[in-house]
Design a protein around this motif. Structure first.
Motif: not given
Length: 187
Positions: A18, A58, A74-75, A77, A80, A87
């Motif tokens: 993340q 996550k 957020d992941w 990039a 991802k 997930t």
């Protein structure tokens, strides 16, 4: 023990990749995060090219320092999740704090996981220990994991010590060794 990768390929488990952990000034910033991210991306590329299973974890802790509504959760990039990849969100350090993760892991026939990513001293450690106590086999990729800077002392020595502790509960391997032996993975 060498196991043929064609029997049941191990699941690549990417832990907490993340933005939060790469953002300077944040409490849990990982100083060597770029190197660990690059190795995680290498492993993701190998797994995806071979159509082997990939799982993403996550962290969604409800603490003052960790705001799940922020873009920082957020992941990254390059790491991802893609369609078809699993997930799981986990509120506590261990992935086993996710009921969905526990259900999934208890319903697969031959549990073998390759663990890489961030939160070495939290998610990776706790998940490896919880998995060990459930007779799930984990393999930690030593150069594809990273943790935050410790409050005192040498960061490299801290990481080395945490990896040594994890070695009591999981197999430790380097990414180069894992990629080189991708036809047969030691677990």
């Amino acid at each position: 023990m060498l196991v043929s990768i064609t029997d049941d390929p191990p699941i690549l488990v990417c832990a907490d990749l993340q933005v939060e952990y790469l953002t300077p000034g944040r409490r849990h910033v990982i100083l060597d995060g770029d190197a660990a991210t690059a190795r995680c991306v290498e492993l993701l590329t190998l797994w995806r090219a071979n159509l082997w299973p990939v799982m993403h974890l996550k962290r969604i802790a409800q603490a003052a320092w960790f705001n799940p509504a922020s873009k920082l959760t957020d992941w990254i990039a390059d790491a991802k999740p893609r369609p078809g990849e699993m997930t799981f969100e986990h509120p506590l350090p261990s992935a086993y704090s996710s009921a969905r993760f526990v259900d999934y892991m208890s319903n697969i026939r031959n549990v073998r996981c390759v663990l890489a990513g961030f939160s070495l001293d939290e998610t990776v450690l706790a998940t490896a220990i919880d998995g060990f106590h459930r007779s799930h086999r984990f393999q930690v990729v030593a150069d594809a994991v990273a943790c935050r800077q410790p409050g005192t002392g040498d960061a490299a020595a801290y990481k080395h010590a945490v990896v040594n502790v994890i070695g009591n509960f999981a197999t430790i391997q380097s990414s180069a060794e894992l990629i080189r032996t991708s036809g047969a993975v030691a677990v």
